[in-house]
Write a protein that holds these residues in place. Structure first.
Motif, short mmCIF file in Angstrom:
data_model
loop_
_atom_site.label_atom_id
_atom_site.label_comp_id
_atom_site.label_asym_id
_atom_site.label_seq_id
_atom_site.Cartn_x
_atom_site.Cartn_y
_atom_site.Cartn_z
N LYS A 1 10.69 -40.43 0.90
CA LYS A 1 11.22 -38.77 -0.13
C LYS A 1 9.38 -38.11 0.12
O LYS A 1 8.82 -38.72 0.62
N ARG B 1 1.26 -46.30 3.76
CA ARG B 1 0.92 -47.20 5.38
C ARG B 1 0.67 -46.85 6.32
O ARG B 1 1.19 -45.34 6.54
N GLY C 1 5.11 -43.23 -6.58
CA GLY C 1 4.84 -44.35 -6.83
C GLY C 1 4.78 -45.02 -5.94
O GLY C 1 5.22 -43.84 -4.85
N GLY C 2 4.50 -46.29 -5.03
CA GLY C 2 4.83 -46.48 -3.94
C GLY C 2 3.48 -46.90 -3.16
O GLY C 2 2.54 -47.10 -3.82
N VAL C 3 3.27 -46.81 -1.79
CA VAL C 3 2.32 -47.96 -0.78
C VAL C 3 2.42 -46.36 0.27
O VAL C 3 3.52 -46.92 0.68
N ILE D 1 6.76 -40.53 1.96
CA ILE D 1 7.33 -41.92 2.05
C ILE D 1 9.09 -42.44 1.94
O ILE D 1 9.91 -42.50 0.81
N ARG D 2 9.37 -43.09 2.52
CA ARG D 2 11.18 -43.07 2.78
C ARG D 2 11.79 -42.24 2.34
O ARG D 2 12.81 -42.13 1.51
N GLU E 1 7.02 -54.08 -2.47
CA GLU E 1 6.24 -53.29 -1.77
C GLU E 1 4.70 -55.01 -2.14
O GLU E 1 4.80 -54.83 -3.67
N PHE F 1 4.33 -53.23 -5.82
CA PHE F 1 5.23 -51.97 -6.05
C PHE F 1 6.57 -52.48 -6.21
O PHE F 1 7.59 -53.05 -4.86
#
Lengths: 358, 131
Positions: free
Chosen positions: A340, A293, A289-291, A337-338, B62, B42
């Motif tokens: 993690k 960047r 999960g996540g995006v 990401i952050r 997000e 997200f």
């Protein structure tokens, strides 16, 4: 106060959410970036790209000047042809990426990025002094990109009569011209379409006509997700003056032959090649999960790298990105990401071409 | 026009809070917030049972263009999260005050509760931000 394109009022009328981009008031979206993105993939979308810089160069030594200035070689062009190139500094770093068109005879047109306007003009002026040529920025022109599988059909009836047949049969990566109307079958979305450079005074009519024909206005947000799905580089993110095209997935744009052509940056690139290029660009598909960047750290067995562009891909329904990584990287890595670590797959790009996943 | 229900409380960071009774509160982001973020793709929510603190980031939403922290409006314990939103983040765009809620918490944080904005104050805040 940032600048407005000739289509500023049109953006407001279409509900554009305006942001400052490289000193210009530009629409980021008109409601839904994802819907605009999908309109371009499935039908036709319309972008105001009048913020980009158009520079015309002409003169008996315009060709030799551009063969010095650009890492790609304008002698590869047929009349009316378009060529993508990097403009390098002597250290091999990328000052900008651009499209150069050969208009025929001793005339060329460059389209360069808005964010690099000042330094590009300063560099071109400095480097071209010793050649018999003149160049000027064309602030009297506007530029629209009509992109998508229906883009050309929707555009043709709105073009000057004398250009309609030519555009119908125009090969990709070429341009046709009549007066100050200039139409390239080029783009930044991975779809077929046109980039239309025209007198600023004609821009509103064309914009309104395209909207009436059902073409969807699309903002800078969709422009970014489309170009990233298409695996196209964005200057300032995927490459800049600190990296060479060889480390940016742009080695294919460097014309090494003929060997005697001494373009600016050539020596540095040859040195880098003989020392061994240590990093390369790869595509990423995020597994968790996540995006993705720009700026996120890539962790792999081969060493660390950096995400240079990342977004959520509306076509793949998954986060994708470009990253500069050690060249020995294999098929898996992790992205920080952050705080993690999230698993990602290392893939070739483009991710999407002509509406379909690659 | 941005939608602002008159029966909710708000924070200056554009979260909304609905009092559910028995010390339970539902939290989400406002229509203004979802519109500014753009298409949501997200959402990372806190765990049920997590202790959250007023004014401290506890979720991430997000959009295609950027990641944004969501700050808990109250201190307390998370009792429920919106799994449907995790599956379909676009609910946060289409229905920010209903289907697009983020999490529920149990709180006796009367100090933070009193400090929340009411409808008129939130309208004023948005008007001030427009200028």
């Amino acid at each position: 106060m940032s600048k407005q394109t000739p289509l500023y009022q049109q953006h407001l009328q279409a509900g554009g959410q305006m942001v400052d981009f490289a000193g210009w008031q530009m629409p980021i979206h008109y409601g839904s970036q994802i819907q605009e993105h999908q309109a371009v993939r499935s039908a036709a979308g319309l972008f105001d790209v009048s913020h980009m810089t158009v520079i015309d160069m002409a003169g008996p030594e315009a060709q030799v000047c551009l063969r010095t200035l650009l890492a790609n070689d304008v002698t590869r062009l047929q009349p009316g042809g378009a060529l993508y190139s990097c403009m390098l500094n002597p250290e091999g770093g990328v000052i900008d990426d651009l499209i150069v068109y050969w208009l025929g005879a001793d005339q060329y047109r460059l389209v360069v990025n808005a964010a690099t306007h000042d330094k590009d003009l300063a560099w071109i002026s400095k480097q071209s002094q010793k050649f018999a040529q003149q160049h000027q920025e064309r602030t009297d022109l506007a530029m629209l990109a009509v992109q998508g599988p229906l883009a050309i059909d929707k555009s043709i009836p709105l073009l000057p009569k004398e250009l309609r047949d030519a555009v119908q049969s125009q090969p990709r990566f070429t341009a046709v011209q009549s007066g100050d109307w200039f139409i390239g079958r080029t783009g930044y979305t991975g779809e077929d379409g046109l980039e239309i450079i025209l007198p600023a005074t004609d821009a509103q009519n064309l914009w309104n006509g395209l909207l009436q024909a059902g073409v969807v206005p699309a903002g800078l947000g969709a422009r970014d997700t489309l170009r990233l799905e298409a695996g196209m580089s964005l200057y300032g993110q995927d490459m800049d003056e600190q990296v060479s095209p060889l480390e940016s997935g742009l080695g294919w744009t460097v014309a090494w032959e003929p060997q005697e052509r001494q373009f600016i940056g050539r020596q540095a690139l040859e040195q880098q090649k003989s020392d061994g290029v240590k990093r390369k660009m790869v595509g990423l598909r995020l597994q968790g999960g996540g995006v993705l960047r720009a700026g996120q750290k890539v962790i792999s067995e081969a060493g660390e790298g950096l995400v240079t562009s990342g977004t959520f891909s509306p076509t793949l329904k998954q986060s994708i990105g470009l990253a500069r990584v050690p060249k020995e990287i294999e098929t898996r890595c992790e992205i920080e990401i952050r705080g993690k670590r999230v698993a990602a797959e290392v893939v070739k790009y483009p991710f999407v071409r002509n509406g379909k996943a690659c | 026009m941005t939608m602002i229900p008159d029966d909710l409380r708000y924070t200056k960071d554009h979260e909304w809070v609905r009092e559910e009774g028995d010390g339970e509160y539902t939290v989400g982001i406002t229509d203004h917030a979802q519109s500014a973020l753009g298409d949501l793709v997200f959402v990372e929510l806190p765990e049920v049972g997590a202790e959250v603190e007023a004014g401290v980031a506890c979720c991430v939403v997000e959009s295609v263009k950027a990641a944004s922290d969501v700050y808990s409006p109250l201190s307390g314990e998370v009792t429920e999260i919106n799994d449907a939103l995790v599956e379909s983040p676009e609910l946060g765009n289409s229905d920010p005050y209903t289907e697009g809620w983020l999490f529920r918490l149990r709180s006796d944080d009367t100090e933070a509760l009193d400090a929340l904005l009411d409808f008129d104050e939130y309208v004023d805040l948005l008007a001030a931000e427009e200028d």
